[in-house]
Design a protein around this motif. Structure first.
Motif: not given
Lengths: 165, 323
Positions: B43-60, B289-296
């Motif tokens: 989240q600090d890196k900007g992943w997901g959204s401002a909503d801190s209650g996100l699950t990992a799957e929602e974030m990905l 492709l790089a983003r997909e690889n990153e998410i994986k």
């Protein structure tokens, strides 16, 4: 018919000036345009890079200015700027035309390729803004050939002006 | 397509690449003490959204959506990226056929991000109106549905659909003018063929079944690979030693997951030169492709942390990064 033939020299000289201004200008427009797209791309993501991107975008614009200088110089030589048009022979007119060609052709091609080099350099500063100096050098190298063409066209125009044909 | 196409888009992607996770970022994630700390770091890196209650799957899922939203913004003709979405389409086709054949219910089997909406696929299978589907898919849908309804053989149904998927990807690669998309298609088909051959060898499948499952590509001889698979794992390794995939033979002997990692790294290594391209669709496709690889890779780390796996075990499964 006689009037046309007697003015053919002047017509060639004007055609040369027009080509120098138009082709070099068109090359610059293409180069600055494509670099502008890249500059807009990195500025969208990071507005702080605007000034660096702008400088790189403007580099391919110089050919248009060189073309303008040659066109102006040529028109001045034949007395079309602020004077009476000279009575040019056909041979001398063709010589003026040929003198303008280096700037016209090299201006067109170098500006287009300098635009591409500028795009690559803009991509470079997107990732490494601290390397702006090096990024400037790559497109600036292309400028060399536009300057060479400018020199040759200028020397040729001066030479033709002095020739008694 | 001119050689100065996508100039604006590539410049934006160049800036976006600065936000991709680097190897150092992954090390940070890996050394996090807990699953929750990992999520915080992301989240600090900007992943997901401002909503801190996100699950990992929602974030990905949000991260994947961000990538596609960016591409939709940058590219007018999204069909250029269809080659990356065919896998989702054909997954949806398999789900639709099985759902209709078993008269079951949709329990979230479908993937929403496809080149055609999954509802259209489901409707076409339900109504037996295969003409509503693209031609390659229509034929596979009809054949797979008939096979499943007559034989109840789910595996054969999967083989038909998977083979059609690979053929579609391969053809899309051939039709594309982008070197990167051609490379992606070739590597995707070749890696799927190798993985299928290994699975068939491990389960002792007959030669005709293997031949049916393998899709032709340029870097592998399907007939030789099928023959090797029918003979066993050692024959596959021997055959691959004489191909472009010789570098992965050792990892194939180690484990299927090690080989899969090697294939993913091979793809990333192959797309890395796109970082120095200033024009064309290639850098955009490479970013996807790089983003997909990153998410994986992030998913691997998160599930490892969640299940309390040792750092070394997670590290063995981590993929090479694009930047």
């Amino acid at each position: 018919m006689n009037s046309l033939m007697s003015n053919m020299g002047l017509a060639f000289a004007i055609l040369g000036a027009a080509l120098a201004a138009c082709l070099a200008g068109a090359g610059s427009a293409v180069g600055v345009g494509v670099a502008g797209q890249a500059a807009a791309g990195i500025t969208t993501e990071d507005p702080n890079k605007f000034s660096k991107a702008l400088i790189l975008q403007l580099l391919p614009g110089t050919q248009g200015i060189y073309g303008l200088i040659i066109a102006f110089f040529c028109l001045n030589q034949v007395g079309l700027v602020g004077g009476t048009p000279a009575d040019l022979s056909l041979a001398k007119g063709v010589m003026y035309f040929c003198a303008c060609l280096p700037m016209a052709i090299a201006g067109l091609v170098s500006a287009m390729y300098q635009g591409k080099a500028s795009v690559a350099s803009i991509s470079m500063i997107a990732k490494r803004p601290d390397q702006f100096g090096k990024a400037m050098i790559f497109p600036a190298m292309v400028e060399t050939y536009a300057i060479l063409a400018l020199l040759i066209s200028l020397l040729a125009l001066i030479g033709v002006g002095g020739a008694n044909i | 397509m001119s050689d100065t196409s996508f100039t604006y888009a590539v410049a934006r992607v160049r800036s976006k690449e600065l936000g991709l996770l680097s190897s150092q970022n992954l090390e940070q994630l890996l050394s996090a003490k807990s699953y929750e700390e990992c999520l915080r770091l992301l989240q600090d890196k900007g992943w997901g959204s401002a909503d801190s209650g996100l699950t990992a799957e929602e974030m990905l899922a949000q991260e994947r959506e961000k990538t596609w939203a960016l591409m939709r913004e940058l590219v007018d003709d999204m069909h250029l990226f269809d080659v990356f979405l065919y896998t989702n389409d054909y997954h949806n086709l398999k789900a639709a056929i099985k759902l209709v054949c078993t008269q079951g219910e949709d329990f979230g089997l479908f993937i929403s991000n496809g080149s055609i909406p999954y509802q259209r696929i489901l409707e076409a299978v339900r109504e037996k109106e295969y003409g509503w589907l693209p031609s390659g898919m229509a034929q596979a849908a009809q054949e797979a549905y008939t096979t499943l309804s007559q034989t109840q053989d789910g595996q054969l149904c999967d083989v038909i659909v998977d083979r059609a998927c690979l053929d579609t990807i391969y053809q899309a690669g051939k039709d594309s003018r982008s070197d990167l998309i051609q490379l992606y298609a070739e590597l995707t088909v070749a890696s799927a063929d190798i993985k299928t051959a290994v699975r068939c060898a491990n389960t002792g499948k007959p030669l005709d079944f293997i031949q049916r499952a393998l899709a032709p590509c340029d870097t592998l001889s399907v007939s030789r690979l099928a023959k090797a698979a029918a003979e066993g794992m050692e024959s596959i390794c021997d055959y691959l030693s004489a191909t472009n995939y010789a570098g992965g033979v050792d990892t194939l002997r180690q484990s299927p997951s090690a080989f899969e990692r090697w294939l993913d790294d091979l793809m990333i290594e192959a797309i890395k030169p796109q970082q120095y391209q200033a024009f064309g669709i290639g850098p955009l496709a490479a970013y996807v492709l790089a983003r997909e690889n990153e998410i994986k890779t992030v998913r691997i780390i998160l599930s490892g942390k969640l299940n309390g796996l040792p750092e070394q075990v997670i590290r063995e499964r981590m993929r090479q990064m694009y930047v």
